[in-house]
Each structure stands twice: as C-alpha cells, then as structure tokens.
Design a protein around this motif. Structure first.
Motif, mmCIF file in Angstrom:
data_model
loop_
_atom_site.group_PDB
_atom_site.id
_atom_site.type_symbol
_atom_site.label_atom_id
_atom_site.label_comp_id
_atom_site.label_asym_id
_atom_site.label_seq_id
_atom_site.Cartn_x
_atom_site.Cartn_y
_atom_site.Cartn_z
ATOM 1 N N GLN A 1 51.777 29.326 38.576
ATOM 2 C CA GLN A 1 52.712 29.890 38.563
ATOM 3 C C GLN A 1 53.716 28.456 37.346
ATOM 4 O OE1 GLN A 1 54.630 30.171 43.252
ATOM 5 N NE2 GLN A 1 52.780 29.516 42.820
ATOM 6 N N ALA B 1 43.656 32.576 43.170
ATOM 7 C CA ALA B 1 44.172 32.483 44.088
ATOM 8 C C ALA B 1 43.869 30.995 44.679
ATOM 9 C CB ALA B 1 43.365 33.741 45.225
ATOM 10 N N HIS C 1 43.044 39.727 46.926
ATOM 11 C CA HIS C 1 43.831 38.742 45.727
ATOM 12 C C HIS C 1 44.642 39.267 44.813
ATOM 13 C CE1 HIS C 1 42.389 35.857 48.417
ATOM 14 N NE2 HIS C 1 41.862 35.324 47.469
ATOM 15 N N ALA D 1 44.641 36.460 35.810
ATOM 16 C CA ALA D 1 44.218 36.336 36.844
ATOM 17 C C ALA D 1 42.681 36.573 36.756
ATOM 18 C CB ALA D 1 45.803 35.982 38.039
ATOM 19 N N HIS E 1 46.301 29.353 42.417
ATOM 20 C CA HIS E 1 47.414 29.765 42.903
ATOM 21 C C HIS E 1 48.815 28.925 41.761
ATOM 22 C CE1 HIS E 1 48.640 27.609 45.882
ATOM 23 N NE2 HIS E 1 49.559 28.412 45.984
ATOM 24 N N LEU F 1 53.122 36.613 41.768
ATOM 25 C CA LEU F 1 53.245 35.440 41.609
ATOM 26 C C LEU F 1 53.615 35.412 40.163
ATOM 27 C CD1 LEU F 1 50.770 33.234 43.399
ATOM 28 C CD2 LEU F 1 52.681 33.436 43.765
ATOM 29 N N LEU G 1 48.674 37.962 44.024
ATOM 30 C CA LEU G 1 48.162 37.020 42.254
ATOM 31 C C LEU G 1 49.757 37.366 41.553
ATOM 32 C CD1 LEU G 1 44.837 36.681 42.000
ATOM 33 C CD2 LEU G 1 46.506 34.416 42.625
#
Length: 274
Positions: free
Chosen positions: A184, A175, A201, A195, A180, A208, A205
């Motif tokens: 991606q 995060a 978070h 993650a 982050h 994402l 996440l």
C-alpha cells in the motif's frame, strides 16, 4: 491481573496464562487496559532466547517475562506529568522496543511511556490497530523514511529508502504483516507493484492495489521477472539472494530479515544495493 508469561526459554508450550502484578505507572507513563496485542517475530525470538543470534549478541532476560510489544487499548490512568492523554482515551503503539520481557502486552494491563502510544485511528478496531505498529513502522522505515541515525548492527551501511514514483517494485510475502502494508505504501508513492504470495491471497492483494500477482506455488518469480527497480523480500533470510537476478543494475534488494543473506558479492557484481 492475568498475563501470558514464560519462566524459561523454549517452544510455545513455555507460555503460561497466570496471575501477575499489575504494572505501576511511573513518571511519564500511562497505564493502558489492553484490548488487543499484536504478534510479531521478536515475540518468538524472545521466547526462544534469541537462539538465531550469536551468543555474544543475545540480551539478558529476567524471568518471568511477558512478551508483546504491540498493543491497542484504553488509557486507565496517567502519571501526574502526562498531559497528552486522559483516562478513557483509546490508544495504540509499540511499547519499549526493543524490550526483553519487562511486563509487555500479553497482559490485561501495560504501563507505557506516553511517547510510545498514539491516538487509535477511529476507523480501526482494537484488533486491527494492534496489528499495525511494528509491521507498519517496518514498512515505513524501509520504504519511506528511516527516522533515526542509529547504526543497524546487522549491516555495515546505513539503510536508505529509494524513490518509488514511477518505479517497479516486487514484494515477496506480500500478504504478510509487513508485506501488505509495504504494498500500500509503494502504491501510494506511485510505484507499479508486483505482489508475490500464495493462491488464496490474490483477491486480497489485488484489492489493495497490486498491479500484478505471482502465485509462488505455481511460478518462481526469480525465473520469470527481470529489470525490477526494487525487491522487498518480506520473508528474507538465506534465500533472498535468488531475487538478485530479477533486479536491474542500479536497483535495490531490501530483505526484511537479513540474517543468513550471503549474496553480497553477487550483488556488487550486478550493481544492486542490498
């Protein structure tokens, strides 16, 4: 102009909001009116006097110093030999890195080499754009392309990104600024991503693209995860070695902050590249 400067090394209290000379634009430079400045670890390393480095590695700093390499803003003026930008252009970038306090981004204006800025993406406001350069470049260089041939003084081997398509990647500190964005990029390259972050978070996440989420406040990922192709430890430091047991032989561990890592022998025994 107003700027945030410091006249001695120390804790955050050494930062002063005060008057400072407006930078003079030199050949090849643009003067940017700063709308937002990013906050990155090198800013506090500089403010503290690089005390984590051996004394012989610590760069010389001239006081008063202005930290802040990441900025987003509006071009105020350009040098006569600059053709890529014009006054009024919205730009962002990582300025003169590594630079040691010479009139950087914690100020109303910054003079920047034209090669250090780019057009700000239209869909990003200045605050988000200023958060991208160093974190984004770090994630890109670790995962996609190094982009240079300079030797990293903190390691003996040249860093080489690894293929990500179809691979499993665990990101510790997912995060954070680098984490982050690394998530991606790994997803974009076709990886399956786990993650690791705190409870609050998880929704962010997963939005994402995280395929799995581990709440480190409840579960130690190094105890539960095995046979990972790559671990990106966006926290790094002395505790990175705990992730070696999660990685398959032939896999890799990328500690973003390498100082203090002491697991090279174990990594060699396990066949893991660090």
């Amino acid at each position: 102009m107003k700027a945030i400067r410091f006249h001695e090394f120390g804790a955050p209290h050494v930062l002063r909001y005060e008057d400072a000379p407006t930078p003079v634009t030199k050949p090849g430079e643009v003067l940017v009116r700063v709308r937002a400045a990013g906050l990155n670890p090198p800013d506090w390393y500089l403010r503290e006097g690089y005390k984590a480095l051996p004394p012989e590695w610590r760069p010389s700093v001239t006081f008063p110093a202005i930290p802040g390499s990441d900025v987003s803003g509006i071009v105020e003026k350009v040098a006569d030999d600059v053709t890529a930008f014009s006054p009024g252009d919205e730009v962002f970038g990582m300025i003169r890195f590594p630079s040691f306090g010479e009139s950087l981004g914690y100020a109303e204006y910054i003079s920047a080499p034209a090669s250090d800025v780019a057009a700000k993406p239209r869909h990003l406001d200045h605050i988000h754009a200023a958060a991208v350069p160093m974190s984004g470049l770090t994630a890109w260089q670790f995962l996609i392309e190094l982009g240079h041939n300079e030797q990293n003084p903190l390691q003996s081997e040249r860093h080489s990104p690894v293929p990500l398509a179809g691979k499993s990647v665990m990101i510790n500190g997912a995060a954070g600024g680098v984490g982050h964005l690394a998530l991606q990029l790994a997803k974009h390259e076709g990886a399956r991503v786990i993650a690791v972050a705190s409870t609050r978070h998880e929704a962010f996440l997963r939005e994402l693209g995280a395929d799995e989420f581990i709440d480190y406040t409840k579960t130690k990922p190094e105890d539960d995860v095995r046979d990972i192709d790559l671990v990106v430890d966006a926290v790094g430091g002395p505790t990175s070695g705990r992730f070696l047991r999660t990685i398959r032989r032939g896999g890799a561990l990328f500690p973003i902050f390498p100082l203090g890592f002491a697991g090279h022998d174990e990594a060699a025994d396990r066949g893991v590249t660090v």
